[in-house]
Write an enzyme that holds these catalytic residues in place. Structure first.
Site, PDB file in Angstrom:
ATOM      1  N   CYS A  46       0.837  -1.211   0.000  1.00 33.46           N
ATOM      2  CA  CYS A  46       0.000   0.000   0.000  1.00 33.46           C
ATOM      3  C   CYS A  46       0.867   1.254   0.000  1.00 33.46           C
ATOM      4  O   CYS A  46       0.543   2.249  -0.659  1.00 33.46           O
ATOM      5  CB  CYS A  46      -0.906   0.022   1.229  1.00 33.46           C
ATOM      6  N   ASP A 138     -20.241  13.044 -15.184  1.00 30.08           N
ATOM      7  CA  ASP A 138     -21.682  12.849 -15.002  1.00 30.08           C
ATOM      8  C   ASP A 138     -21.983  12.033 -13.746  1.00 30.08           C
ATOM      9  O   ASP A 138     -23.135  11.665 -13.499  1.00 30.08           O
ATOM     10  CB  ASP A 138     -22.297  12.157 -16.239  1.00 30.08           C
TER      11      ASP A 138
HETATM   12  C1  BEZ Z   1       0.488  -4.685   1.779  1.00 27.47           C
HETATM   13  O1  BEZ Z   1       0.044  -3.587   1.494  1.00 27.47           O
HETATM   14  O2  BEZ Z   1       1.694  -4.909   1.736  1.00 27.47           O
HETATM   15  C2  BEZ Z   1      -0.416  -5.817   2.147  1.00 27.47           C
HETATM   16  C3  BEZ Z   1      -1.571  -5.576   2.872  1.00 27.47           C
HETATM   17  C4  BEZ Z   1      -2.384  -6.651   3.228  1.00 27.47           C
HETATM   18  C5  BEZ Z   1      -2.048  -7.943   2.833  1.00 27.47           C
HETATM   19  C6  BEZ Z   1      -0.900  -8.155   2.077  1.00 27.47           C
HETATM   20  C7  BEZ Z   1      -0.079  -7.096   1.736  1.00 27.47           C
END
Ligand code: BEZ
Length: 221
Positions: A46, A138
């Protein structure tokens, strides 16, 4: 199953975010929107994704697209984690250039069909998958993509998809496999030969095929 289908008006939800409480349609205004969820703050994949998205802010802005992220963590966590994200980009002290929605009650994640039952937190609660929604001016859903937590997305591909969505919203064309801006496009099947000739002054070339059917029609938009 809850969720939003292509062509549906995207829910005008209210939510707490890192820029305060928003009403989604007001947040978008006349812009296109991209809403992407991620499983959890302070996780590695993430962090790379949001850092990449932050680095591409100018590209999204050039296309008139407002960005917003979402996970099931709190505003406080989002704000603290944003500092890590920007530090990963080598921009310590610069604020994350887009807001993150704090869906800590998971209500929006349920409504939008974003929870992944295979990814569970330490309390046994499901995490958000890597969803992407592209919303048109829209307010209708133009694209949705769903990746599992273990596979990070490709934000260059998201820009390419937005280029295709914006082009095909304007012209009666479709973009072929691996298309990039500047490449030839396909004339959509519902256009007659006469309509295609009138609409595409750069000309239409039709590929001869064993079937004899004239459906593989290219043009330069
Ligand atoms: C990650 O962002 O690294 C991750 C988050 C949840 C499960 C596996 C990876």
């Amino acid at each position: 199953m809850p969720g939003v289908l292509l062509g549906d008006v995207f829910p005008n939800f209210e939510a707490e975010t890192t820029i305060g409480r928003i009403k989604f349609h007001d947040f978008l205004g006349d812009w296109w929107g991209i809403l992407f969820s991620h499983p959890r703050d302070f996780t590695p994949v993430c962090t790379t994704e949001l850092a990449c998205a932050a680095g591409l802010t100018g590209e999204f802005k050039k296309r008139g697209v407002k960005m917003i992220a979402l996970s099931i963590d709190s505003v406080e966590d989002h704000t603290n984690w944003s500092k890590d994200v920007m530090a990963f980009n080598g921009e310590t002290g610069t604020p994350l250039p887009f807001p993150i929605i704090a869906d800590d009650k998971r209500s929006l994640s349920v409504q939008l069909g974003m929870l992944d039952p295979d990814e569970i937190d330490k309390d046994g609660m499901p995490l958000t998958a890597r969803c992407v929604f592209v919303i048109g001016p829209d307010k209708k859903l133009k694209l949705s993509i769903l990746y599992p937590a273990t596979t990070g997305r490709n934000f260059d591909e998201l820009l390419r998809v937005i280029d295709s969505l914006q082009l095909t919203a304007q012209k009666k064309v479709a973009t072929p496999v691996n298309w990039k801006p500047g490449d030839k496009v396909m004339v959509i099947p519902s256009l007659s030969e006469a309509e295609a000739t009138a609409l595409f002054p750069n000309g239409v070339t039709c590929k001869e095929l064993p079937s004899g059917k004239k459906y593989l029609r290219f043009t330069q938009p």
